[in-house]
Design a protein around this motif. Structure first.
Motif, PDB file in Angstrom:
ATOM      1  N   VAL A  11       0.741  -1.020   0.008  1.00 36.03           N
ATOM      2  CA  VAL A  11      -0.005  -0.147   0.078  1.00 36.03           C
ATOM      3  C   VAL A  11       0.802   1.187  -0.003  1.00 36.03           C
ATOM      4  O   VAL A  11       0.727   2.283  -0.707  1.00 36.03           O
ATOM      5  N   GLU A  12       2.022   1.301   0.997  1.00 35.57           N
ATOM      6  CA  GLU A  12       2.771   2.481   0.777  1.00 35.57           C
ATOM      7  C   GLU A  12       3.530   2.578  -0.574  1.00 35.57           C
ATOM      8  O   GLU A  12       3.745   3.868  -0.848  1.00 35.57           O
ATOM      9  N   ASN A  13       3.795   1.492  -1.178  1.00 33.51           N
ATOM     10  CA  ASN A  13       4.491   1.453  -2.491  1.00 33.51           C
ATOM     11  C   ASN A  13       3.708   2.256  -3.561  1.00 33.51           C
ATOM     12  O   ASN A  13       4.035   2.856  -4.400  1.00 33.51           O
ATOM     13  N   ALA A  14       2.389   1.840  -3.488  1.00 30.81           N
ATOM     14  CA  ALA A  14       1.355   2.013  -4.363  1.00 30.81           C
ATOM     15  C   ALA A  14       0.964   3.544  -4.072  1.00 30.81           C
ATOM     16  O   ALA A  14       0.808   4.352  -5.229  1.00 30.81           O
ATOM     17  N   TYR A  15       1.069   3.948  -2.886  1.00 33.05           N
ATOM     18  CA  TYR A  15       0.543   5.336  -2.734  1.00 33.05           C
ATOM     19  C   TYR A  15       1.442   6.317  -2.582  1.00 33.05           C
ATOM     20  O   TYR A  15       1.289   7.533  -2.468  1.00 33.05           O
ATOM     21  N   GLY A  16       2.742   5.988  -2.276  1.00 32.44           N
ATOM     22  CA  GLY A  16       3.962   6.874  -2.074  1.00 32.44           C
ATOM     23  C   GLY A  16       3.826   7.745  -0.751  1.00 32.44           C
ATOM     24  O   GLY A  16       4.300   8.697  -0.456  1.00 32.44           O
ATOM     25  N   VAL A  17       3.039   7.002   0.357  1.00 33.21           N
ATOM     26  CA  VAL A  17       2.875   7.733   1.624  1.00 33.21           C
ATOM     27  C   VAL A  17       3.084   6.611   2.484  1.00 33.21           C
ATOM     28  O   VAL A  17       3.017   5.578   2.334  1.00 33.21           O
ATOM     29  N   GLY A  63      -0.587  13.956   6.276  1.00 34.58           N
ATOM     30  CA  GLY A  63      -0.054  13.271   4.927  1.00 34.58           C
ATOM     31  C   GLY A  63       0.125  11.831   5.047  1.00 34.58           C
ATOM     32  O   GLY A  63       0.694  11.041   4.088  1.00 34.58           O
ATOM     33  N   GLU A  64      -0.123  11.370   6.347  1.00 35.07           N
ATOM     34  CA  GLU A  64       0.078   9.698   6.474  1.00 35.07           C
ATOM     35  C   GLU A  64      -1.258   9.160   6.411  1.00 35.07           C
ATOM     36  O   GLU A  64      -2.433   9.774   6.747  1.00 35.07           O
ATOM     37  N   ILE A  65      -1.375   7.876   6.439  1.00 34.28           N
ATOM     38  CA  ILE A  65      -2.453   7.239   6.560  1.00 34.28           C
ATOM     39  C   ILE A  65      -2.610   5.880   7.526  1.00 34.28           C
ATOM     40  O   ILE A  65      -1.429   5.321   7.578  1.00 34.28           O
ATOM     41  N   VAL A  66      -3.894   5.900   8.061  1.00 36.18           N
ATOM     42  CA  VAL A  66      -3.960   4.696   8.968  1.00 36.18           C
ATOM     43  C   VAL A  66      -4.488   3.279   8.137  1.00 36.18           C
ATOM     44  O   VAL A  66      -5.415   3.628   7.608  1.00 36.18           O
ATOM     45  N   LEU A  67      -4.014   2.075   8.199  1.00 36.34           N
ATOM     46  CA  LEU A  67      -4.434   1.052   7.801  1.00 36.34           C
ATOM     47  C   LEU A  67      -5.008   0.030   8.946  1.00 36.34           C
ATOM     48  O   LEU A  67      -4.166  -0.300   9.815  1.00 36.34           O
TER      49      LEU A  67
END
Length: 395
Positions: A80-86, A109-113
């Motif tokens: 997911v990080e690789n796909a979104y760059g965040v 600018g960050e996301i929670v999974l």
């Protein structure tokens, strides 16, 4: 179909729960196809740009309502990080104090999974108390998982009445594109049906027969139609309990002036693991062999029928495309549909195996839209209201 989506004012400085679908192919410790992950970036990027704090919730596999480490979403966080760059921060639950703490501490600018929502048995029961727990840390809900929109689960529909709720960009696009080829399609309209079973497509035929100009039937389901015409189909797949439906559909199509085209020939073999194939006309199928792909005459017939189409919906491959020996028909139809797109037609691939084939053969960027939902796209094209989508419909 038009759906209510969000504007910046709806999500700025808000905590937003986004239902995504990260139920992706995973083998040998890696995601083998991240198309579903990438499909959500439009929504997630717009939320981040709008100043929202974002958490993603999804299911992954079938854990049967209990914790299964082999189905933890922690494993796909790097993808997911690789796909979104965040940066993606993982939380090992989807409800409770850990989620609240993560949202309070989340840097801009960050996301929670969140962890696999199906680790809780209440999810698929659409338990209202569980939906309430999912909603508690958040101000806004965005439904973006079209491929799960036909499920009335807590995370797809149960939370909608509890928060300010909106459709995400992917859900909006699916509604627009599938609506364009199932609600009021521009004619000539070609419906392509394939896959293994007639029974999977009965309601699609019932909903779209009045709208179609031409219907092309291939794949395993074609042999039930051929058998209904009293043709020899050898050892090909046949649903004997659907023969009456096939006959009635052929008669109804004729009465309505709809061209319903069946294979003129097939690629036949002794079985799925065969190393030798033959071409057999539909009027002369060898009794000991089975049809596993459409043949060259059928490819020519179907490609010709697609010329001049203004709308195309394709659901179901033409053969067992996973085996190169039986992939020719599906690949040729990919090219024919791509040609329609180039000529200005709206062309939609109805998810599932057809979407996988289109991506495998490199045609996903050469059609108007590849749906992310197999079962969901089928139910949409059957004319059904999807519980994770209908609440956002603009009437």
């Amino acid at each position: 179909m038009q759906l209510k989506t969000f504007a910046r004012k709806d999500i700025e400085n808000k905590k937003v729960l986004v239902r995504v679908d990260f139920n992706v192919p995973f083998k040998d410790g890696r995601v083998s196809d991240d198309a579903r992950i990438r499909a959500h970036w439009s929504t997630l990027g717009r939320l981040l740009d709008g100043g929202a704090s974002v958490a993603m919730v999804s299911h992954f596999g079938r854990p049967k309502g209990g914790v299964d480490p082999s189905l933890s979403l922690r494993q796909i966080a790097p993808d997911v990080e690789n796909a979104y760059g965040v940066r993606v921060r993982f939380v090992d639950d989807c409800v409770g104090p850990k989620v609240r703490a993560a949202m309070e501490a989340l840097p801009r600018g960050e996301i929670v999974l969140l962890e696999n929502v199906r680790f809780h048995p209440e999810e698929q029961k659409n338990d209202p108390d569980f939906a309430s727990e999912l909603a508690k840390p958040f101000d806004v809900f965005v439904m973006d998982a079209f491929s799960a929109a036909h499920r009335a689960d807590a995370s797809t529909s149960g939370v909608i009445p509890l928060l300010a709720s909106f459709a995400g960009d992917l859900l909006v696009k699916e509604g627009e594109m599938l609506g364009a080829v199932s609600e009021n399609p521009e004619k000539p309209y070609v419906l392509i049906l394939g896959g293994a079973k007639v029974s999977d497509k009965i309601d699609v035929v019932g909903n779209l027969l009045d709208k179609a100009t031409t219907i092309l039937v291939g794949g395993g389901m074609a042999y039930t139609f051929l058998r209904a015409q009293r043709l020899e189909i050898g050892r090909s797949l046949c649903e004997t309990d659907r023969l009456d439906f096939a006959r009635e559909t052929l008669e109804e199509a004729k009465a309505k002036g709809v061209r319903l085209l069946l294979p003129l020939d097939s690629v036949v073999a002794s079985g799925l693991d065969a190393t030798e194939t033959k071409i057999a006309d539909s009027s002369a199928m060898p009794a000991e062999l089975m049809g596993l792909d459409i043949g060259p005459k059928t490819i020519e017939l179907f490609a010709s029928a697609l010329k001049g189409a203004r709308s195309v919906l394709w659901n179901g491959p033409m053969g067992v495309f996973e085996n190169p020996l039986f992939a020719g028909g599906t690949k040729a139809l990919c090219q024919a549909v791509a040609d329609c797109t180039k000529d200005g037609a709206v062309t939609v691939i109805g998810g599932g195996d057809t979407a996988a084939a289109v991506r495998e053969f490199g045609f996903d960027s050469k059609v108007s839209h590849v749906s992310t939902g197999g079962g969901a796209s089928l139910e949409y094209c059957e004319g059904k209201k999807l519980p994770g989508m209908a609440p956002f419909e603009i009437r």
